[in-house]
Scaffold this motif. Structure first.
Motif, PDB file in Angstrom:
ATOM      1  N   LEU A  42      55.214 -37.568  92.101  1.00 16.82           N
ATOM      2  CA  LEU A  42      55.995 -38.629  91.191  1.00 16.82           C
ATOM      3  C   LEU A  42      55.131 -39.556  91.379  1.00 16.82           C
ATOM      4  O   LEU A  42      54.392 -40.027  92.184  1.00 16.82           O
ATOM      5  CB  LEU A  42      57.282 -38.484  91.893  1.00 16.82           C
ATOM      6  CG  LEU A  42      58.189 -37.243  91.930  1.00 16.82           C
ATOM      7  CD1 LEU A  42      59.404 -37.424  92.754  1.00 16.82           C
ATOM      8  CD2 LEU A  42      58.550 -36.732  90.588  1.00 16.82           C
ATOM      9  N   LYS A  43      55.458 -40.568  90.382  1.00 19.60           N
ATOM     10  CA  LYS A  43      54.908 -41.845  90.459  1.00 19.60           C
ATOM     11  C   LYS A  43      55.414 -42.543  91.672  1.00 19.60           C
ATOM     12  O   LYS A  43      56.688 -42.216  92.147  1.00 19.60           O
ATOM     13  CB  LYS A  43      55.611 -42.723  89.268  1.00 19.60           C
ATOM     14  CG  LYS A  43      54.992 -42.332  87.925  1.00 19.60           C
ATOM     15  CD  LYS A  43      55.588 -42.870  86.731  1.00 19.60           C
ATOM     16  CE  LYS A  43      54.953 -42.319  85.364  1.00 19.60           C
ATOM     17  NZ  LYS A  43      55.952 -43.096  84.349  1.00 19.60           N
ATOM     18  N   LEU A  44      54.678 -43.518  92.229  1.00 23.72           N
ATOM     19  CA  LEU A  44      54.822 -44.342  93.304  1.00 23.72           C
ATOM     20  C   LEU A  44      56.211 -45.080  93.062  1.00 23.72           C
ATOM     21  O   LEU A  44      56.337 -45.774  92.211  1.00 23.72           O
ATOM     22  CB  LEU A  44      53.858 -45.175  93.877  1.00 23.72           C
ATOM     23  CG  LEU A  44      52.472 -44.396  94.146  1.00 23.72           C
ATOM     24  CD1 LEU A  44      51.333 -45.359  94.515  1.00 23.72           C
ATOM     25  CD2 LEU A  44      52.640 -43.588  95.395  1.00 23.72           C
ATOM     26  N   ASP A  45      57.044 -45.076  94.052  1.00 23.37           N
ATOM     27  CA  ASP A  45      58.385 -45.517  94.008  1.00 23.37           C
ATOM     28  C   ASP A  45      58.752 -46.716  95.164  1.00 23.37           C
ATOM     29  O   ASP A  45      58.925 -47.722  95.270  1.00 23.37           O
ATOM     30  CB  ASP A  45      59.556 -44.790  93.796  1.00 23.37           C
ATOM     31  CG  ASP A  45      60.831 -45.274  93.616  1.00 23.37           C
ATOM     32  OD1 ASP A  45      61.035 -46.056  92.596  1.00 23.37           O
ATOM     33  OD2 ASP A  45      61.704 -45.397  94.574  1.00 23.37           O
ATOM     34  N   GLY A  46      58.613 -46.202  96.562  1.00 20.57           N
ATOM     35  CA  GLY A  46      58.756 -47.005  97.691  1.00 20.57           C
ATOM     36  C   GLY A  46      60.010 -47.590  97.844  1.00 20.57           C
ATOM     37  O   GLY A  46      60.286 -48.772  98.186  1.00 20.57           O
ATOM     38  N   SER A  47      61.196 -46.977  97.604  1.00 17.13           N
ATOM     39  CA  SER A  47      62.492 -47.205  97.615  1.00 17.13           C
ATOM     40  C   SER A  47      63.216 -47.021  98.976  1.00 17.13           C
ATOM     41  O   SER A  47      64.023 -48.180  99.383  1.00 17.13           O
ATOM     42  CB  SER A  47      63.337 -46.499  96.552  1.00 17.13           C
ATOM     43  OG  SER A  47      63.401 -44.905  96.826  1.00 17.13           O
ATOM     44  N   CYS A  48      62.715 -46.160  99.931  1.00 17.45           N
ATOM     45  CA  CYS A  48      63.376 -45.928 101.026  1.00 17.45           C
ATOM     46  C   CYS A  48      62.795 -46.888 102.004  1.00 17.45           C
ATOM     47  O   CYS A  48      63.620 -46.964 103.124  1.00 17.45           O
ATOM     48  CB  CYS A  48      63.314 -44.565 101.509  1.00 17.45           C
ATOM     49  SG  CYS A  48      61.871 -43.972 102.051  1.00 17.45           S
ATOM     50  N   ARG A  49      61.519 -47.313 102.010  1.00 13.41           N
ATOM     51  CA  ARG A  49      61.059 -48.199 102.950  1.00 13.41           C
ATOM     52  C   ARG A  49      60.615 -47.684 104.228  1.00 13.41           C
ATOM     53  O   ARG A  49      60.597 -48.454 105.343  1.00 13.41           O
ATOM     54  CB  ARG A  49      61.734 -49.661 103.043  1.00 13.41           C
ATOM     55  CG  ARG A  49      62.033 -50.327 101.811  1.00 13.41           C
ATOM     56  CD  ARG A  49      61.186 -50.282 100.647  1.00 13.41           C
ATOM     57  NE  ARG A  49      60.202 -51.355 100.774  1.00 13.41           N
ATOM     58  CZ  ARG A  49      59.402 -51.733 100.260  1.00 13.41           C
ATOM     59  NH1 ARG A  49      59.201 -51.174  98.904  1.00 13.41           N
ATOM     60  NH2 ARG A  49      58.573 -52.704 100.303  1.00 13.41           N
ATOM     61  N   LEU A  50      60.858 -46.352 104.584  1.00 10.60           N
ATOM     62  CA  LEU A  50      60.987 -45.877 105.916  1.00 10.60           C
ATOM     63  C   LEU A  50      59.528 -45.850 106.333  1.00 10.60           C
ATOM     64  O   LEU A  50      59.311 -45.719 107.562  1.00 10.60           O
ATOM     65  CB  LEU A  50      61.892 -44.375 105.849  1.00 10.60           C
ATOM     66  CG  LEU A  50      61.973 -43.954 107.306  1.00 10.60           C
ATOM     67  CD1 LEU A  50      62.864 -45.042 108.056  1.00 10.60           C
ATOM     68  CD2 LEU A  50      62.695 -42.513 107.153  1.00 10.60           C
ATOM     69  N   CYS A  51      58.512 -45.736 105.290  1.00 12.68           N
ATOM     70  CA  CYS A  51      57.321 -45.700 105.467  1.00 12.68           C
ATOM     71  C   CYS A  51      56.370 -46.763 105.956  1.00 12.68           C
ATOM     72  O   CYS A  51      55.141 -46.871 105.914  1.00 12.68           O
ATOM     73  CB  CYS A  51      56.399 -44.766 104.282  1.00 12.68           C
ATOM     74  SG  CYS A  51      56.344 -45.494 102.846  1.00 12.68           S
ATOM     75  N   VAL A  52      57.208 -48.113 106.059  1.00 14.91           N
ATOM     76  CA  VAL A  52      56.372 -49.248 106.428  1.00 14.91           C
ATOM     77  C   VAL A  52      55.492 -49.267 107.672  1.00 14.91           C
ATOM     78  O   VAL A  52      55.698 -48.415 108.294  1.00 14.91           O
ATOM     79  CB  VAL A  52      57.464 -50.437 106.820  1.00 14.91           C
ATOM     80  CG1 VAL A  52      58.103 -50.662 105.198  1.00 14.91           C
ATOM     81  CG2 VAL A  52      58.524 -49.939 107.748  1.00 14.91           C
ATOM     82  N   VAL A  53      54.563 -49.970 107.446  1.00  9.37           N
ATOM     83  CA  VAL A  53      53.328 -49.930 108.441  1.00  9.37           C
ATOM     84  C   VAL A  53      52.954 -51.476 108.449  1.00  9.37           C
ATOM     85  O   VAL A  53      53.282 -52.461 107.681  1.00  9.37           O
ATOM     86  CB  VAL A  53      52.015 -49.184 108.115  1.00  9.37           C
ATOM     87  CG1 VAL A  53      52.559 -47.669 108.119  1.00  9.37           C
ATOM     88  CG2 VAL A  53      51.477 -49.731 106.590  1.00  9.37           C
ATOM     89  N   GLU A  54      52.361 -51.471 109.685  1.00  5.99           N
ATOM     90  CA  GLU A  54      51.749 -53.113 109.888  1.00  5.99           C
ATOM     91  C   GLU A  54      50.521 -53.128 109.425  1.00  5.99           C
ATOM     92  O   GLU A  54      49.509 -52.347 110.047  1.00  5.99           O
ATOM     93  CB  GLU A  54      52.065 -53.479 111.403  1.00  5.99           C
ATOM     94  CG  GLU A  54      51.876 -54.793 111.587  1.00  5.99           C
ATOM     95  CD  GLU A  54      52.172 -54.880 113.243  1.00  5.99           C
ATOM     96  OE1 GLU A  54      51.689 -56.066 113.872  1.00  5.99           O
ATOM     97  OE2 GLU A  54      52.764 -54.326 113.927  1.00  5.99           O
ATOM     98  N   VAL A  55      50.081 -54.173 108.662  1.00  2.00           N
ATOM     99  CA  VAL A  55      48.693 -54.419 107.977  1.00  2.00           C
ATOM    100  C   VAL A  55      48.229 -55.805 108.564  1.00  2.00           C
ATOM    101  O   VAL A  55      49.056 -56.862 108.275  1.00  2.00           O
ATOM    102  CB  VAL A  55      48.542 -54.251 106.644  1.00  2.00           C
ATOM    103  CG1 VAL A  55      47.269 -54.580 106.111  1.00  2.00           C
ATOM    104  CG2 VAL A  55      49.269 -53.035 106.035  1.00  2.00           C
TER     105      VAL A  55
END
Length: 368
Positions: A42-55
């Motif tokens: 699927l196209k990138l969505d990023g709606s759940c935000r559970l995959c956040v990382v520190e950059v």
């Protein structure tokens, strides 16, 4: 410009390809990052935000599924700040989620439940905010004959909507309402069966919670002896990979088997179907235990059909065919093949007609 980028992932130098997302790099290097809404098809969505990382250098935490890597990027995936953020996200999801895990059909296979256990969340400090006036619009839709929609368990990850629109091209569901009242719905919140839904079940196969679940089906002739029931309830489901028999496309799928019963069918990411099935492939397995299903060959003797072995049946067919061919010739034979067969099976059918029976009377039904 080089296609290789050097980054630091969890304090280790890593080389990755330009254009890849942080999540892709993590997965290729054996680093697990939890996701609820992500699907590489699927196209990138990023709606759940559970995959956040520190950059390093970023003003806020970044969604790994939607952030492209850059040269020299330093990434942490399990720092104390990240763990806290994911726990907060999970608790916010639970704040709008009923606590009925033990009675939910997805108990044990729910991603939300599994992540809560992984991050040590056994209670929700926000409580359940579901008992309010907007719940009248997030009710249960039982209209589909194959699956059930429970909007109370929906976390609004949007995977079902995107699969229906982007992969299936049906567009039967979308996000309705706005703000706190947002729901996954058909137009005007009508029953799912009134709209454009084709009952493919791909939304059910990819839902990470119990919002979309299969309806329980009657046993339909399964062996219901005490021994069979004991076997059913004592065993864990096992998966048997196979090819869908309904047409010649060759869709790959897993039969989910418990005891002697097929309780579900899950699509595989095969070359032909890429993790999708049609309504027949997903739900067309009720015949397996139907009492009218033939389980052995039948030969008519003295005007009545009697059960026979496969050797008896094949010998009977061979003897009859040889007798007819010897008496009348090959033109008395005809072959009719099916679009439900594979190309290889159809090829063998015409070869048998022409080479064995010596006839060109061979045809094929072009539809199912």
């Amino acid at each position: 410009m080089s296609d290789t980028i050097n980054i630091i992932l969890n304090e280790k130098p890593v080389q990755a390809e330009r254009g890849q997302t942080i999540l892709t790099v993590c997965r290729k290097n054996g680093v697990f990052v939890p996701t609820l809404c992500f699907d590489e098809r699927l196209k990138l969505d990023g709606s759940c935000r559970l995959c956040v990382v520190e950059v390093a250098g970023a003003r806020s935490l970044m969604p790994a599924c939607a952030t492209e890597i850059a040269e020299g990027m330093t990434i942490l995936t399990h720092s104390p700040q990240i763990i806290k953020a994911r726990r907060d996200i999970l608790m916010l999801l639970l704040s709008d989620h009923p606590k009925n895990c033990l009675t939910c059909d997805r108990n044990g296979t729910c991603l939300l439940q599994n992540y809560c256990r992984q991050y040590g969340i056994d209670e929700n400090r926000f409580g359940w905010l579901g008992e309010d006036e907007h719940r009248s619009e997030r009710d249960i839709d039982d209209s589909n004959p194959f699956f059930r929609i429970d909007r109370r368990l929906c976390i609004l990850c949007g995977k079902c909507v995107r699969i229906c629109n982007e992969l299936m091209g049906v567009g039967a569901i979308n996000m309705g309402r706005r703000g706190h009242k947002t729901v996954v719905s058909t137009p005007c919140l009508e029953d799912i069966n009134i709209g454009r839904c084709v009952s493919c079940g791909n939304c059910v196969s990819n839902c990470p919670t119990g919002a979309l679940t299969l309806k329980k089906q009657p046993s339909q002739g399964f062996e219901d002896t005490p021994e069979a029931e004991a076997m059913y309830f004592s065993r864990e489901p096992r998966r048997v990979s196979t090819t869908c028999p309904y047409c010649g496309v060759g869709c790959q799928m897993d039969l989910v088997v418990k005891g002697n019963r097929v309780i579900d069918i899950e699509p595989l990411r095969g070359a032909a179907n890429n993790g999708l099935l049609c309504v027949k492939g997903k739900f067309g397995h009720r015949f397996l235990g139907h009492p009218d299903r033939l389980k052995t060959p039948l030969i008519k003797r003295d005007g009545k059909f009697e059960e026979a072995t496969w050797d008896e049946a094949l010998t009977f067919i061979k003897d009859k065919a040889e007798g007819i061919h010897k008496k009348y010739g090959g033109w008395r034979f005809a072959g009719l093949s099916s679009a439900r067969c594979t190309n290889e099976e159809n090829y063998l059918m015409q070869k048998m007609a022409r080479a064995v029976f010596k006839t060109n009377n061979i045809d094929h039904c072009a539809r199912l």
